[in-house]
Design an enzyme around this catalytic site. Structure first.
Site, PDB file in Angstrom:
ATOM      1  N   GLY A   1     -17.187  -8.312  13.307  1.00 18.61           N
ATOM      2  CA  GLY A   1     -16.642  -6.962  13.490  1.00 18.61           C
ATOM      3  C   GLY A   1     -17.731  -5.919  13.693  1.00 18.61           C
ATOM      4  O   GLY A   1     -17.473  -4.866  14.287  1.00 18.61           O
TER       5      GLY A   1
ATOM      6  N   GLU B   1     -18.475  -6.116  17.276  1.00 16.01           N
ATOM      7  CA  GLU B   1     -17.309  -5.573  17.986  1.00 16.01           C
ATOM      8  C   GLU B   1     -17.304  -4.041  17.918  1.00 16.01           C
ATOM      9  O   GLU B   1     -16.982  -3.360  18.892  1.00 16.01           O
ATOM     10  CB  GLU B   1     -16.022  -6.166  17.397  1.00 16.01           C
ATOM     11  CG  GLU B   1     -15.914  -7.666  17.739  1.00 16.01           C
ATOM     12  CD  GLU B   1     -14.765  -8.355  17.018  1.00 16.01           C
ATOM     13  OE1 GLU B   1     -14.740  -8.299  15.767  1.00 16.01           O
ATOM     14  OE2 GLU B   1     -13.904  -8.941  17.687  1.00 16.01           O
TER      15      GLU B   1
HETATM   16  N1  COA Z   1     -18.127  -9.741   4.265  1.00 11.02           N
HETATM   17  C1  COA Z   1     -18.264  -9.581   2.930  1.00 11.02           C
HETATM   18  N2  COA Z   1     -19.445  -9.597   2.290  1.00 11.02           N
HETATM   19  C2  COA Z   1     -20.542  -9.785   3.033  1.00 11.02           C
HETATM   20  C3  COA Z   1     -20.493  -9.976   4.425  1.00 11.02           C
HETATM   21  C4  COA Z   1     -19.210  -9.947   5.050  1.00 11.02           C
HETATM   22  N3  COA Z   1     -19.056 -10.077   6.372  1.00 11.02           N
HETATM   23  N4  COA Z   1     -21.754 -10.153   4.892  1.00 11.02           N
HETATM   24  C5  COA Z   1     -22.567 -10.078   3.824  1.00 11.02           C
HETATM   25  N5  COA Z   1     -21.838  -9.841   2.697  1.00 11.02           N
HETATM   26  C6  COA Z   1     -22.326  -9.703   1.297  1.00 11.02           C
HETATM   27  C7  COA Z   1     -22.720 -11.024   0.707  1.00 11.02           C
HETATM   28  O1  COA Z   1     -21.579 -11.704   0.224  1.00 11.02           O
HETATM   29  C8  COA Z   1     -23.648 -10.577  -0.400  1.00 11.02           C
HETATM   30  O2  COA Z   1     -22.867 -10.059  -1.460  1.00 11.02           O
HETATM   31  P1  COA Z   1     -23.246 -10.425  -2.989  1.00 11.02           P
HETATM   32  O3  COA Z   1     -24.630  -9.881  -3.191  1.00 11.02           O
HETATM   33  O4  COA Z   1     -22.198  -9.717  -3.774  1.00 11.02           O
HETATM   34  O5  COA Z   1     -23.202 -11.917  -3.068  1.00 11.02           O
HETATM   35  C9  COA Z   1     -24.354  -9.379   0.246  1.00 11.02           C
HETATM   36  O6  COA Z   1     -23.531  -8.943   1.301  1.00 11.02           O
HETATM   37  C10 COA Z   1     -25.723  -9.729   0.810  1.00 11.02           C
HETATM   38  O7  COA Z   1     -25.546 -10.802   1.731  1.00 11.02           O
HETATM   39  P2  COA Z   1     -26.447 -12.137   1.692  1.00 11.02           P
HETATM   40  O8  COA Z   1     -25.687 -13.207   2.416  1.00 11.02           O
HETATM   41  O9  COA Z   1     -26.881 -12.425   0.309  1.00 11.02           O
HETATM   42  O10 COA Z   1     -27.717 -11.658   2.547  1.00 11.02           O
HETATM   43  P3  COA Z   1     -28.684 -12.540   3.453  1.00 11.02           P
HETATM   44  O11 COA Z   1     -29.809 -11.651   3.838  1.00 11.02           O
HETATM   45  O12 COA Z   1     -29.001 -13.834   2.791  1.00 11.02           O
HETATM   46  O13 COA Z   1     -27.811 -12.906   4.774  1.00 11.02           O
HETATM   47  C11 COA Z   1     -26.268 -12.413   6.589  1.00 11.02           C
HETATM   48  C12 COA Z   1     -27.372 -11.889   5.635  1.00 11.02           C
HETATM   49  C13 COA Z   1     -25.744 -11.220   7.379  1.00 11.02           C
HETATM   50  C14 COA Z   1     -26.868 -13.432   7.546  1.00 11.02           C
HETATM   51  C15 COA Z   1     -25.137 -13.091   5.761  1.00 11.02           C
HETATM   52  O14 COA Z   1     -24.734 -12.182   4.764  1.00 11.02           O
HETATM   53  C16 COA Z   1     -23.934 -13.475   6.563  1.00 11.02           C
HETATM   54  O15 COA Z   1     -23.944 -14.490   7.252  1.00 11.02           O
HETATM   55  N6  COA Z   1     -22.822 -12.702   6.445  1.00 11.02           N
HETATM   56  C17 COA Z   1     -21.562 -13.029   7.042  1.00 11.02           C
HETATM   57  C18 COA Z   1     -21.576 -12.801   8.533  1.00 11.02           C
HETATM   58  C19 COA Z   1     -20.237 -13.142   9.158  1.00 11.02           C
HETATM   59  O16 COA Z   1     -19.796 -14.276   9.187  1.00 11.02           O
HETATM   60  N7  COA Z   1     -19.585 -12.107   9.715  1.00 11.02           N
HETATM   61  C20 COA Z   1     -18.365 -12.271  10.433  1.00 11.02           C
HETATM   62  C21 COA Z   1     -17.197 -11.957   9.611  1.00 11.02           C
HETATM   63  S1  COA Z   1     -15.728 -12.138  10.569  1.00 11.02           S
END
Ligand code: COA
Length: 255
Positions: free
Chosen positions: A110, A113
């Site tokens: 999103g 998007e």
């Molecule tokens: N929705 C909800 N929470 C999210 C999120 C999302 N799309 N993306 C990141 N967060 C949260 C994580 O759960 C984490 O929360 P916490 O500290 O309470 O556990 C916090 O943000 C930090 O993220 P983290 O994954 O620990 O950071 P990172 O640097 O290791 O990785 C990303 C960063 C962006 C690569 C990874 O967070 C990720 O892959 N996020 C999801 C991306 C995704 O699939 N988006 C599409 C959704 S349709």
């Protein structure tokens, strides 16, 4: 607003999504606030352009908030997607004043998007962009399947969507997904300098141009007719009179 900061300066609304501990993920509350904020900025005469960015130095927006995905019925999922399309993404896409996405880090799902709904994208060198929904068993639901191919072509879009892989800012730039890459400290200045150039142009003409470009993309067979209609209506405007008068009098127009 709980999930945003708003600053209005130099005719520009800086909208910053402010959930850095959750990578600025778009939960429903954030999307509702954004929808309200856009309505206000549309009416605000002081505002001539908008910059949307994310708080913190890691993420623009890492997607819709995955923690809200569980337990939705098919109907609720449809409503979520349809509401997000209409009230947020399409509002930005069709916004009557220029909107720039200042991509300061991850722009995923999103988040990409949202950036694609903006009229222009400027990214930092470290930005990573992707539509990873297929790894969650989903597909993009806020316009990604439509706007990504329009920007980078079907082949590259399908590769990004089907692998779910992130691409670098450099690839995104080469493919036309972002307009400019800048160093982190120059991100907002670059966005503002693009807007400032637009502020010297006719605001009515900018609104019309955004409308006709979007209309033609959505209705390819009718785009040229719409251009003719809107082009001829421009002759009736004060901006047209001022623009031509200024040219003939060898001065800058005062729109
Ligand atoms: N929705 C909800 N929470 C999210 C999120 C999302 N799309 N993306 C990141 N967060 C949260 C994580 O759960 C984490 O929360 P916490 O500290 O309470 O556990 C916090 O943000 C930090 O993220 P983290 O994954 O620990 O950071 P990172 O640097 O290791 O990785 C990303 C960063 C962006 C690569 C990874 O967070 C990720 O892959 N996020 C999801 C991306 C995704 O699939 N988006 C599409 C959704 S349709």
């Amino acid at each position: 607003m709980e999930n945003f900061t708003l600053k209005i300066e130099e005719k520009t609304a800086y909208i910053t999504i402010n959930r850095p501990d959750k990578m600025n993920a778009l939960n429903r509350a954030t999307l509702s606030e954004l929808s309200l904020l856009l309505k206000k900025m549309k009416k605000d005469k002081e505002v001539r352009g908008v910059i949307i960015t994310g708080a913190g130095d890691k993420a623009f927006v890492a997607g819709a908030d995955i923690s809200e995905f569980k337990g939705l019925s098919e109907r609720e999922a449809f409503e979520l997607s349809s509401w997000g399309h209409k009230e947020v993404m399409d509002e930005i896409y069709n916004f009557p004043k220029p909107v720039i996405a200042a991509i300061n880090g991850y722009a995923l799902g999103g988040g990409l998007e949202l950036a694609m709904a903006c009229h222009i994208r400027v990214a930092v060198e470290e930005a990573k962009l992707g539509l990873p929904e297929v790894s969650l068993g989903l597909i993009p639901g806020y316009g990604g399947t439509q706007r990504l191919p329009a920007l980078i072509g079907r082949g590259r879009a399908l590769e990004m969507i089907l692998t779910g892989d992130m691409v670098s800012a450099t690839n995104a730039y080469e493919w036309g997904l972002v307009n400019h890459i800048v160093e982190k400290e120059n991100l907002l200045d670059k966005c503002l300098s693009i807007l400032k150039k637009m502020y010297t142009r006719s605001p009515l003409a900018l609104t019309s141009a955004i409308h006709v470009v979007n209309y033609g993309l959505m209705n390819p067979a009718k785009g040229a007719d719409e251009e003719m209609k809107v082009f001829s209506k421009a002759y009736l405007t004060e901006d047209f009179k001022e623009g031509v008068a200024a040219f003939l009098e060898k001065r800058k127009p005062d729109f």
